[in-house]
Design an enzyme around this catalytic site. Structure first.
Site, PDB file in Angstrom:
ATOM      1  N   MET A  65       0.734  -1.266  -0.284  1.00 34.30           N
ATOM      2  CA  MET A  65       0.090   0.139   0.018  1.00 34.30           C
ATOM      3  C   MET A  65       0.812   1.347  -0.136  1.00 34.30           C
ATOM      4  O   MET A  65       1.816   1.308   0.414  1.00 34.30           O
ATOM      5  CB  MET A  65      -0.929  -0.069   1.087  1.00 34.30           C
ATOM      6  CG  MET A  65      -0.179  -0.118   2.509  1.00 34.30           C
ATOM      7  SD  MET A  65      -0.948   0.727   3.969  1.00 34.30           S
ATOM      8  CE  MET A  65      -1.184   2.436   3.422  1.00 34.30           C
ATOM      9  N   CYS A  66       0.193   2.345  -0.421  1.00 38.74           N
ATOM     10  CA  CYS A  66       0.993   3.530  -0.125  1.00 38.74           C
ATOM     11  C   CYS A  66      -0.231   4.663   0.068  1.00 38.74           C
ATOM     12  O   CYS A  66      -1.491   4.224   0.610  1.00 38.74           O
ATOM     13  CB  CYS A  66       1.639   4.127  -1.670  1.00 38.74           C
ATOM     14  SG  CYS A  66       0.524   4.074  -3.207  1.00 38.74           S
ATOM     15  N   ARG A  67      -0.012   5.872  -0.367  1.00 39.11           N
ATOM     16  CA  ARG A  67      -1.138   6.786   0.161  1.00 39.11           C
ATOM     17  C   ARG A  67      -2.510   6.673  -0.573  1.00 39.11           C
ATOM     18  O   ARG A  67      -3.657   6.490  -0.428  1.00 39.11           O
ATOM     19  CB  ARG A  67      -0.656   8.231  -0.022  1.00 39.11           C
ATOM     20  CG  ARG A  67      -1.501   9.131   0.572  1.00 39.11           C
ATOM     21  CD  ARG A  67      -1.167  10.682   0.405  1.00 39.11           C
ATOM     22  NE  ARG A  67      -1.044  11.238  -0.979  1.00 39.11           N
ATOM     23  CZ  ARG A  67      -1.753  11.261  -1.994  1.00 39.11           C
ATOM     24  NH1 ARG A  67      -3.222  11.200  -1.468  1.00 39.11           N
ATOM     25  NH2 ARG A  67      -1.429  11.701  -3.088  1.00 39.11           N
TER      26      ARG A  67
END
Length: 177
Positions: A65-67
């Site tokens: 995941m990231c933002r």
């Protein structure tokens, strides 16, 4: 052969993590993670990804995941490579997770992310240069041009002098222990 990441909605990720069937790996940089992250997620910054091993646990899904999901999608092959089986991505990233009402740990005392600090300072300098160029002297337009050139150079080269200078400021230094 390239591998891809299988997208999962936040609710499905939360259920897998809660049941112990998944490990959530946050690929954002340390300053981003310190400011806001999903409880239990491991920090494995993309800038050092190959140097940090991805844990291998039998019968456990690896979910990256990231933002927003964009950084993860752009690096799908690189992320999925070290994973033995299927690799997953949190669809919409941390932003979508928070919109779904799922828990997020936030540390408002942590400094703003470096990229946001650069954007604030650069934008302010450009605005000041334009206003002073109109009101005081056209020579101040040079300030805006200088900042614009610096941002273009940072984008092309990957080196941001403004970020290096901002990193020296007291609030961006790690606290002495």
């Amino acid at each position: 052969m390239s591998k891809s990441l299988i997208a999962l909605k936040p609710e499905a990720v939360e259920q897998r993590v809660r049941q112990g069937h998944a490990l959530l790996i946050d690929i954002r940089e340390d300053d981003e993670f310190a400011r806001r992250h999903i409880p239990g997620a491991l920090s494995r910054p993309l800038s050092r990804f190959e140097a940090i091993a991805v844990p291998e646990m039998a019968e456990t899904d690896i979910i990256f995941m990231c933002r927003s999901g964009m950084r993860t999608a752009a690096n799908a092959d690189r992320l999925a490579g070290p994973v033995g089986g299927n690799a997953y991505v949190l669809s919409g990233g941390l932003d979508e997770w928070a919109r779904a009402g799922l828990p997020v740990e936030a540390n408002r005392k942590a400094p703003l992310e470096m990229m946001r600090q650069v954007q604030i300072v650069a934008g302010s300098l450009v605005l000041i240069g334009v206003v002073l160029g109109w009101l005081v002297s056209p020579l101040f337009f040079g300030l805006s041009a200088f900042v614009g050139a610096g941002l273009a150079f940072a984008g092309i080269s990957g080196f941001c002098g403004m970020a290096k200078v901002l990193a020296l400021l007291p609030w961006n230094r790690p606290a002495a222990i």
